[in-house]
Design an enzyme around this catalytic site. Structure first.
Site, PDB file in Angstrom:
ATOM      1  N   ARG A 144     -29.268  -4.074  38.218  1.00  0.00           N
ATOM      2  CA  ARG A 144     -28.547  -5.315  38.543  1.00  0.00           C
ATOM      3  C   ARG A 144     -29.285  -6.450  37.822  1.00  0.00           C
ATOM      4  NH1 ARG A 144     -24.452  -2.810  40.678  1.00  0.00           N
ATOM      5  NH2 ARG A 144     -24.839  -1.641  42.595  1.00  0.00           N
ATOM      6  N   ASP A 183     -34.012  -3.410  62.575  1.00  0.00           N
ATOM      7  CA  ASP A 183     -33.111  -4.296  63.322  1.00  0.00           C
ATOM      8  C   ASP A 183     -31.800  -3.570  63.596  1.00  0.00           C
ATOM      9  OD1 ASP A 183     -31.025  -7.113  62.780  1.00  0.00           O
ATOM     10  OD2 ASP A 183     -32.374  -6.878  64.494  1.00  0.00           O
ATOM     11  N   HIS A 235     -30.565  -5.795  66.793  1.00  0.00           N
ATOM     12  CA  HIS A 235     -29.580  -6.285  65.826  1.00  0.00           C
ATOM     13  C   HIS A 235     -29.359  -7.789  65.937  1.00  0.00           C
ATOM     14  CE1 HIS A 235     -25.855  -5.008  63.241  1.00  0.00           C
ATOM     15  NE2 HIS A 235     -26.455  -6.066  62.780  1.00  0.00           N
ATOM     16  N   ILE A 236     -30.408  -8.530  65.693  1.00  0.00           N
ATOM     17  CA  ILE A 236     -30.345  -9.992  65.843  1.00  0.00           C
ATOM     18  C   ILE A 236     -30.457 -10.733  64.518  1.00  0.00           C
ATOM     19  CG2 ILE A 236     -31.176 -10.059  68.212  1.00  0.00           C
ATOM     20  CD1 ILE A 236     -33.989 -10.775  67.018  1.00  0.00           C
ATOM     21  N   GLY A 289     -28.865  -6.799  46.440  1.00  0.00           N
ATOM     22  CA  GLY A 289     -27.715  -7.708  46.513  1.00  0.00           C
ATOM     23  C   GLY A 289     -28.232  -9.099  46.830  1.00  0.00           C
ATOM     24  N   ARG A 290     -27.338  -9.971  47.306  1.00  0.00           N
ATOM     25  CA  ARG A 290     -27.759 -11.344  47.604  1.00  0.00           C
ATOM     26  C   ARG A 290     -28.830 -11.389  48.686  1.00  0.00           C
ATOM     27  NH1 ARG A 290     -22.015 -12.776  47.226  1.00  0.00           N
ATOM     28  NH2 ARG A 290     -22.140 -11.707  49.230  1.00  0.00           N
ATOM     29  N   ILE A 291     -28.721 -10.509  49.668  1.00  0.00           N
ATOM     30  CA  ILE A 291     -29.711 -10.531  50.740  1.00  0.00           C
ATOM     31  C   ILE A 291     -31.058 -10.034  50.235  1.00  0.00           C
ATOM     32  CG2 ILE A 291     -30.349  -9.483  52.973  1.00  0.00           C
ATOM     33  CD1 ILE A 291     -27.463  -9.863  53.867  1.00  0.00           C
TER      34      ILE A 291
END
Lengths: 293, 362
Positions: free
Chosen positions: A153, A234, A258-259, A127-129
């Site tokens: 994709r 993360d 989770h930062i 995806g975009r990330i």
């Protein structure tokens, strides 16, 4: 803050709101002159879990919901690359050795890691990330990008010249495997012993998507037996991960709390977006980012 | 293995040799026919990474002895013993190659191959006097060093050391909006102190993080290198006041010693990140400590210090916003093996009287 009877009456007229609201209205003292009681009642919360959305939708009160997607892509991609490099170049072990007396005379293979140069990077879920991560990895002289997904994709893949492969090929060919997919019933626990058993024993596994995509016991086995070289996470199940969890005992497992979006600019941008969604919503106008219920 | 009278006669013909010799010549039975004792003798001062040893072993051109450890350097006394009469030496940066050692080695020594890019452990005058050729290993580390510098920058700016510690030790609670926030590269200005190949390689790796601008300072402009990364030449003062991320890439010289001091730090932004992977001597460590502890700059990451190792009691280790690595910039399996292979090839070429791949001009 206020005090006294006047304050109490004002509080009663305005719905109980956390400090966030006070900062939006520019601090109450000035606002008091206006008809504070005519100010809209708002309640701000940081996150609405899916059950909450269900309740809002079913209430029939026509409550609109604004949220903050897309503004985090840069921060998340940056943190993912930071985590990948910290894992592959063993920075946690290294800082610990320096601090605790492990740093002795020069040794030719001490704390050696795995370089990105000439490697194959695999993306699970493009995806975009995933694209943003690949763009940041490219100048490290990565030889090839490959990805898997429910279907090819082509538009996104062409941005990073990535080849569509099967899950098995992704496992076998990747020197660095980074997980970027959403958590769905299909992707739950998809990173399990079946995947790890096909990976190279020099490979690095990175997850900054959702903890539920990884079967944590299988990951522990793969890391402690040397089936894969190292992992960086993360996200975990649960969050926070209890400090007694076996993954914390492994030198080759890096765990972050989770930062991924934790930068001053990004959190302030999220905050501003939330505020603007709020004000637009209250004026009956289209929000910048509105969640369709 | 052999047994009996025939074996004993063969043993007597061949000089007593360590086990390694048997493996180089492919096992003695075949080699017995050749004149083993004429192969040049090499001493290798460390168990260097496998690629280099493999090249040396399989060349069939040398007989060698080896300090078979990577954990501790060869003791000086043993080293002085082992080098007696050798034709060539392969060393790493922990061995001082000086007059004492060269005298102990004697006149046969023709080639020295060091597995390092630095040569401050070599007495160049003494080597030149004796006509000894010297090989070394520059250039092959650029990718590893640039990668580690970016890793260090990101670990510092996004506070990964603090974060992993919090996760492991119970500091991870419910979500907080400004907890462990760091400084993003996006829309930032990156400043490079000393623009060489490594500075360019670092900038190339930072660019896709959406850095807004690259600036650099140096003794003079470097237009060819600067054009590769579209970097603007500025003064030291401007570098300090404009950089959100300042990375030191210069050599250590009398002019650059302690150049990163309170004068520099006092002009930097209090949100800035300072990174040094060049040489420890470029940074005035007490001034850095003051700048970090007072919040004059936001954070620092160091791969090099004075001294190395940095004593564990050093105040810099007490700061949450200072990340210290034990000089691991070139520490990747591929790069160390490439250095090892290059050292081996320099050795073999030198012994054949041919140009080395990388030779140090004395």
């Amino acid at each position: 803050m206020w005090c006294g009877r006047v304050a109490l009456r004002r509080l009663q007229r305005i719905a109980v709101a956390p400090l966030n609201l006070l900062s939006i209205t520019g601090g109450l003292p000035g606002a008091v002159q206006r008809e504070a009681s005519s100010l809209p009642r708002v309640y701000i919360t940081r996150q609405i879990p899916p059950e909450g959305l269900k309740i809002i939708r079913e209430s029939g009160q026509g409550i609109r919901v604004g949220y903050t997607p897309d503004v985090l892509t840069d921060a998340v991609a940056e943190l993912t690359v930071a985590l990948l490099l910290t894992t592959s170049r063993r920075l946690i072990e290294a800082t610990h050795e320096a601090k605790s007396g492990g740093w002795g005379t020069w040794r030719s293979l001490w704390l050696c890691g795995y370089e990105l140069a000439n490697s194959t990077v695999g993306i699970l879920g493009l995806g975009r990330i995933g694209v943003a991560i690949a763009e940041r990895l490219k100048p490290f002289k990565v030889k090839k990008f490959i990805y898997t997904d429910v279907a090819p994709r082509p538009e996104l893949a062409s941005l990073i010249d990535a080849e569509y492969v099967s899950m098995d090929e992704l496992a076998r060919r990747s020197d660095f495997l980074t997980v970027c997919c959403a958590l769905t019933p299909e992707t739950k626990d998809i990173c399990n012993k079946d995947l790890f058993s096909k990976m190279k024993n020099t490979s690095i596994f990175i997850n900054t998507s959702r903890g539920g995509v990884v079967h944590q016991e299988d990951l522990y086995e793969a890391l402690s037996s040397g089936q894969i070289a190292a992992a960086g996470l993360d996200v975990t199940v649960p969050e926070p991960l209890p400090t007694s969890h076996p993954l914390f005992t492994l030198n080759n497992c890096v765990i972050l709390p989770h930062i991924a979006s934790a930068s001053y600019t990004t959190r302030n941008t999220m905050s501003a977006l939330a505020a603007n969604n709020l004000l637009l919503g209250l004026k009956g106008q289209p929000m910048i980012k509105e969640l369709k219920l």
